[in-house]
Scaffold this motif. Structure first.
Motif, PDB file in Angstrom:
ATOM      1  N   GLU A   1       9.685   3.890   6.629  1.00 59.77           N
ATOM      2  CA  GLU A   1      10.446   3.699   7.878  1.00 59.77           C
ATOM      3  C   GLU A   1      10.784   2.221   8.017  1.00 59.77           C
TER       4      GLU A   1
ATOM      5  N   ARG B   1     -14.306   2.308  -2.275  1.00 59.04           N
ATOM      6  CA  ARG B   1     -12.875   2.330  -2.616  1.00 59.04           C
ATOM      7  C   ARG B   1     -12.681   2.404  -4.131  1.00 59.04           C
TER       8      ARG B   1
ATOM      9  N   GLU C   1       1.371   8.129  -1.975  1.00 58.26           N
ATOM     10  CA  GLU C   1       1.572   9.491  -2.529  1.00 58.26           C
ATOM     11  C   GLU C   1       0.603   9.776  -3.676  1.00 58.26           C
TER      12      GLU C   1
ATOM     13  N   TYR D   1     -16.284  -1.852  -0.848  1.00 59.03           N
ATOM     14  CA  TYR D   1     -15.443  -1.883  -2.050  1.00 59.03           C
ATOM     15  C   TYR D   1     -15.942  -0.899  -3.102  1.00 59.03           C
TER      16      TYR D   1
ATOM     17  N   VAL E   1      -8.897 -11.028  -3.019  1.00 60.81           N
ATOM     18  CA  VAL E   1      -8.546 -12.119  -2.098  1.00 60.81           C
ATOM     19  C   VAL E   1      -8.734 -11.616  -0.678  1.00 60.81           C
TER      20      VAL E   1
ATOM     21  N   ALA F   1       0.811  -1.230   0.000  1.00 60.46           N
ATOM     22  CA  ALA F   1       0.000   0.000   0.000  1.00 60.46           C
ATOM     23  C   ALA F   1       0.841   1.275   0.000  1.00 60.46           C
TER      24      ALA F   1
ATOM     25  N   GLY G   1      -7.986 -15.292   4.716  1.00 60.14           N
ATOM     26  CA  GLY G   1      -8.455 -16.682   4.776  1.00 60.14           C
ATOM     27  C   GLY G   1      -8.609 -17.279   3.394  1.00 60.14           C
ATOM     28  N   GLU G   2      -8.503 -16.459   2.343  1.00 55.65           N
ATOM     29  CA  GLU G   2      -8.585 -16.984   0.969  1.00 55.65           C
ATOM     30  C   GLU G   2      -7.184 -17.106   0.371  1.00 55.65           C
TER      31      GLU G   2
ATOM     32  N   TYR H   1       0.671 -12.374   5.409  1.00 52.09           N
ATOM     33  CA  TYR H   1       1.260 -13.564   4.769  1.00 52.09           C
ATOM     34  C   TYR H   1       0.316 -14.068   3.697  1.00 52.09           C
TER      35      TYR H   1
ATOM     36  N   PHE I   1      -2.980   0.770   4.964  1.00 51.54           N
ATOM     37  CA  PHE I   1      -3.835  -0.029   5.853  1.00 51.54           C
ATOM     38  C   PHE I   1      -3.514   0.195   7.320  1.00 51.54           C
TER      39      PHE I   1
ATOM     40  N   THR J   1       5.704  -1.858   1.922  1.00 53.08           N
ATOM     41  CA  THR J   1       4.881  -2.854   2.601  1.00 53.08           C
ATOM     42  C   THR J   1       5.404  -3.072   4.011  1.00 53.08           C
ATOM     43  N   SER J   2       4.451  -3.226   4.941  1.00 60.07           N
ATOM     44  CA  SER J   2       4.828  -3.350   6.360  1.00 60.07           C
ATOM     45  C   SER J   2       5.211  -4.781   6.694  1.00 60.07           C
TER      46      SER J   2
ATOM     47  N   GLN K   1       0.581  -6.398  -3.849  1.00 58.32           N
ATOM     48  CA  GLN K   1      -0.472  -6.761  -2.890  1.00 58.32           C
ATOM     49  C   GLN K   1      -1.661  -5.811  -3.062  1.00 58.32           C
TER      50      GLN K   1
ATOM     51  N   HIS L   1      -3.487 -10.218  -4.641  1.00 60.85           N
ATOM     52  CA  HIS L   1      -4.684 -10.090  -3.805  1.00 60.85           C
ATOM     53  C   HIS L   1      -5.893  -9.606  -4.599  1.00 60.85           C
TER      54      HIS L   1
HETATM   55  C1  BV8 Z   1      -3.971 -17.132   3.166  1.00 58.61           C
HETATM   56  C2  BV8 Z   1      -7.179  -7.400  -0.337  1.00 58.61           C
HETATM   57  C3  BV8 Z   1      -4.030 -19.517   2.941  1.00 58.61           C
HETATM   58  C4  BV8 Z   1      -8.318  -6.937   0.506  1.00 58.61           C
HETATM   59  C5  BV8 Z   1      -5.602  -8.135   1.350  1.00 58.61           C
HETATM   60  C6  BV8 Z   1       0.966 -17.468   7.639  1.00 58.61           C
HETATM   61  C7  BV8 Z   1       0.913 -18.087   6.396  1.00 58.61           C
HETATM   62  C8  BV8 Z   1      -0.218 -17.951   5.575  1.00 58.61           C
HETATM   63  C9  BV8 Z   1      -1.298 -17.190   6.024  1.00 58.61           C
HETATM   64  C10 BV8 Z   1      -1.263 -16.572   7.256  1.00 58.61           C
HETATM   65  C11 BV8 Z   1      -0.128 -16.698   8.055  1.00 58.61           C
HETATM   66  N1  BV8 Z   1      -0.352 -15.989   9.190  1.00 58.61           N
HETATM   67  C12 BV8 Z   1      -1.563 -15.406   9.134  1.00 58.61           C
HETATM   68  C13 BV8 Z   1      -2.167 -15.744   7.981  1.00 58.61           C
HETATM   69  C14 BV8 Z   1      -3.513 -15.344   7.609  1.00 58.61           C
HETATM   70  C15 BV8 Z   1      -3.563 -14.008   6.883  1.00 58.61           C
HETATM   71  C16 BV8 Z   1      -2.646 -12.959   7.460  1.00 58.61           C
HETATM   72  O1  BV8 Z   1      -1.544 -12.771   6.992  1.00 58.61           O
HETATM   73  N2  BV8 Z   1      -3.141 -12.263   8.467  1.00 58.61           N
HETATM   74  C17 BV8 Z   1      -2.384 -11.169   9.034  1.00 58.61           C
HETATM   75  C18 BV8 Z   1      -3.348 -10.084   9.498  1.00 58.61           C
HETATM   76  C19 BV8 Z   1      -1.540 -11.724  10.183  1.00 58.61           C
HETATM   77  N3  BV8 Z   1      -3.275 -14.194   5.494  1.00 58.61           N
HETATM   78  C20 BV8 Z   1      -4.284 -14.551   4.662  1.00 58.61           C
HETATM   79  O2  BV8 Z   1      -5.411 -14.773   5.053  1.00 58.61           O
HETATM   80  C21 BV8 Z   1      -3.938 -14.700   3.202  1.00 58.61           C
HETATM   81  N4  BV8 Z   1      -4.401 -15.976   2.700  1.00 58.61           N
HETATM   82  O3  BV8 Z   1      -3.249 -17.176   4.110  1.00 58.61           O
HETATM   83  O4  BV8 Z   1      -4.441 -18.256   2.469  1.00 58.61           O
HETATM   84  C22 BV8 Z   1      -2.608 -19.786   2.625  1.00 58.61           C
HETATM   85  C23 BV8 Z   1      -1.832 -20.467   3.545  1.00 58.61           C
HETATM   86  C24 BV8 Z   1      -0.521 -20.730   3.266  1.00 58.61           C
HETATM   87  C25 BV8 Z   1       0.066 -20.324   2.078  1.00 58.61           C
HETATM   88  C26 BV8 Z   1      -0.707 -19.644   1.165  1.00 58.61           C
HETATM   89  C27 BV8 Z   1      -2.050 -19.364   1.444  1.00 58.61           C
HETATM   90  C28 BV8 Z   1      -4.669 -13.684   2.343  1.00 58.61           C
HETATM   91  C29 BV8 Z   1      -4.268 -12.294   2.719  1.00 58.61           C
HETATM   92  C30 BV8 Z   1      -4.843 -11.310   1.691  1.00 58.61           C
HETATM   93  C31 BV8 Z   1      -5.786 -10.350   2.365  1.00 58.61           C
HETATM   94  N5  BV8 Z   1      -6.187  -9.305   1.419  1.00 58.61           N
HETATM   95  N6  BV8 Z   1      -5.946  -7.233   0.418  1.00 58.61           N
HETATM   96  C32 BV8 Z   1      -8.417  -5.444   0.496  1.00 58.61           C
HETATM   97  O5  BV8 Z   1      -7.488  -4.747   0.034  1.00 58.61           O
HETATM   98  O6  BV8 Z   1      -9.459  -4.951   0.974  1.00 58.61           O
HETATM   99  S1  BV8 Z   1      -4.382  -7.755   2.416  1.00 58.61           S
HETATM  100  C33 BV8 Z   1      -4.109  -6.083   2.378  1.00 58.61           C
HETATM  101  O7  BV8 Z   1      -3.443  -5.748   3.569  1.00 58.61           O
HETATM  102  C34 BV8 Z   1      -3.155  -5.665   1.288  1.00 58.61           C
HETATM  103  O8  BV8 Z   1      -3.359  -6.363   0.107  1.00 58.61           O
HETATM  104  C35 BV8 Z   1      -1.811  -5.932   1.881  1.00 58.61           C
HETATM  105  O9  BV8 Z   1      -1.409  -7.242   1.682  1.00 58.61           O
HETATM  106  C36 BV8 Z   1      -2.085  -5.729   3.341  1.00 58.61           C
HETATM  107  C37 BV8 Z   1      -1.627  -4.368   3.748  1.00 58.61           C
HETATM  108  O10 BV8 Z   1      -0.263  -4.480   3.883  1.00 58.61           O
HETATM  109  P1  BV8 Z   1       0.685  -3.414   3.197  1.00 58.61           P
HETATM  110  O11 BV8 Z   1       0.447  -3.388   1.747  1.00 58.61           O
HETATM  111  O12 BV8 Z   1       2.031  -3.726   3.700  1.00 58.61           O
HETATM  112  O13 BV8 Z   1       0.172  -2.007   3.744  1.00 58.61           O
HETATM  113  P2  BV8 Z   1       0.446  -1.392   5.182  1.00 58.61           P
HETATM  114  O14 BV8 Z   1      -0.424  -0.200   5.328  1.00 58.61           O
HETATM  115  O15 BV8 Z   1       0.402  -2.488   6.197  1.00 58.61           O
HETATM  116  O16 BV8 Z   1       1.955  -0.890   5.105  1.00 58.61           O
HETATM  117  C38 BV8 Z   1       2.268   0.180   4.243  1.00 58.61           C
HETATM  118  C39 BV8 Z   1       3.759   0.393   4.397  1.00 58.61           C
HETATM  119  O17 BV8 Z   1       4.133   1.432   3.489  1.00 58.61           O
HETATM  120  C40 BV8 Z   1       4.143   0.859   5.789  1.00 58.61           C
HETATM  121  O18 BV8 Z   1       5.290   0.150   6.209  1.00 58.61           O
HETATM  122  C41 BV8 Z   1       4.469   2.349   5.600  1.00 58.61           C
HETATM  123  O19 BV8 Z   1       5.541   2.763   6.436  1.00 58.61           O
HETATM  124  C42 BV8 Z   1       4.910   2.392   4.173  1.00 58.61           C
HETATM  125  N7  BV8 Z   1       4.653   3.669   3.495  1.00 58.61           N
HETATM  126  C43 BV8 Z   1       3.617   4.539   3.700  1.00 58.61           C
HETATM  127  N8  BV8 Z   1       3.748   5.598   2.864  1.00 58.61           N
HETATM  128  C44 BV8 Z   1       4.862   5.359   2.106  1.00 58.61           C
HETATM  129  C45 BV8 Z   1       5.437   4.142   2.505  1.00 58.61           C
HETATM  130  N9  BV8 Z   1       6.568   3.649   1.957  1.00 58.61           N
HETATM  131  C46 BV8 Z   1       7.152   4.384   0.986  1.00 58.61           C
HETATM  132  N10 BV8 Z   1       6.662   5.567   0.547  1.00 58.61           N
HETATM  133  C47 BV8 Z   1       5.534   6.086   1.080  1.00 58.61           C
HETATM  134  N11 BV8 Z   1       5.063   7.274   0.637  1.00 58.61           N
END
Ligand code: BV8
Length: 240
Positions: free
Chosen positions: A210, A59, A18, A56, A156, A13, A159-160, A188, A24, A183-184, A97, A115
């Protein structure tokens, strides 16, 4: 001086921040306003499809607003892809992502939306995918089976299973340069990709506002806004 051949990029994200798209986990983050389990899980959709469609639709509406455009970070990756692929034996893959279409607007082509995509919907019966630029509601009838209420966002949820994982893991196993942008590293399996690249002996670079909790997985860090740091990094890579 290392001469890389195969680049894999993962974006989150932060690369679209910008451009005016909410991240997120920043304080103004999306999830703050909505609970993940209510709007980004299959269970949430089953329980209250109207709320999820509305989430959605809002968005998609925001993404299609005329003030939203690709920023220099998106442009830099599209330029890197174009120039990199003119070099014999070089490979490039951009995995995002993000569900916005800003990488496409910048000209990226070797692109995987692991995703899903905000501008696509899917029929739950036929699994057919359609491009959309308007709201989806319970009364929409899909072109494939002609029934109401079968259309869902082609996104996605938690859980999907993410999309094209086989192709992604193959590319990670063969890359020699892995770049993570905006990405933070919370979600996963995307958060495990840096480790996969390291196991393939790739050089790993993190470009983020950061430090993230994954920062010891990276050989090099560029902290700051991707719109500034990424174009400079791409220039350095292409001038080698
Ligand atoms: C799954 C669509 C089964 C929806 C999204 C271990 C293994 C496997 C799964 C898991 C696991 N542990 C936990 C899980 C389950 C879960 C998960 O990860 N939960 C988290 C909360 C712990 N994962 C799932 O459910 C996934 N599916 O696991 O299936 C499987 C099992 C094994 C192997 C394969 C599959 C599905 C996850 C998908 C969910 N859908 N998006 C929607 O958008 O509405 S996720 C969504 O959130 C995004 O797509 C993205 O992935 C995530 C957000 O993360 P980031 O993109 O990193 O954004 P964030 O805001 O967090 O960070 C932004 C960063 O940018 C920050 O660091 C910031 O400092 C920086 N930033 C800000 N501004 C700037 C900048 N950097 C540079 N310049 C700037 N200007």
């Amino acid at each position: 001086m290392t001469h890389y051949k195969s680049i894999v990029v993962l974006t989150g994200a932060g690369i679209s921040a910008e451009s005016g798209i909410q991240t997120f986990r920043a304080s103004d983050g999306l999830w703050e306003e909505h609970r993940i389990d209510e709007v980004a899980t299959p269970e949430g959709f089953k329980k209250n499809p109207a709320l999820v469609q509305q989430f959605y639709n809002a968005r998609r509406d925001a993404l299609l607003h005329e003030r939203i455009a690709a920023n220099p970070a998106h442009m830099a990756l599209a330029q890197l892809e174009r120039e990199w692929l003119t070099r014999p034996g070089h490979q490039f893959l951009l995995i995002t992502q993000n569900i916005d279409d800003l990488h496409e607007r910048a000209g990226s082509e070797k692109l995987i939306h692991m995703h899903g995509e905000l501008l696509k919907m899917r029929c739950e019966l036929s699994q057919q995918v359609f491009t959309i630029h308007h709201d989806i509601g319970g009364d929409d009838i899909c072109a494939c089976c002609g029934e109401k209420g079968r259309l869902r966002p082609h996104i996605v949820w938690f859980g999907e299973m993410p999309l094209k994982l086989e192709q992604i893991y193959r590319a990670l196993a063969n890359c020699d340069l892995f770049l993570s942008v905006g990405t933070s590293g919370n979600v996963y399996p995307a958060a495990g990709f840096a480790q996969e690249a390291k196991q393939a002996d790739a050089y790993t670079v993190e470009i983020n506002l950061e430090p993230t909790k994954q920062n010891d997985l990276f050989d090099k860090h560029f902290y700051g806004k991707a719109g500034e740091t990424l174009p400079a990094f791409v220039d350095s890579l292409l001038s080698r």
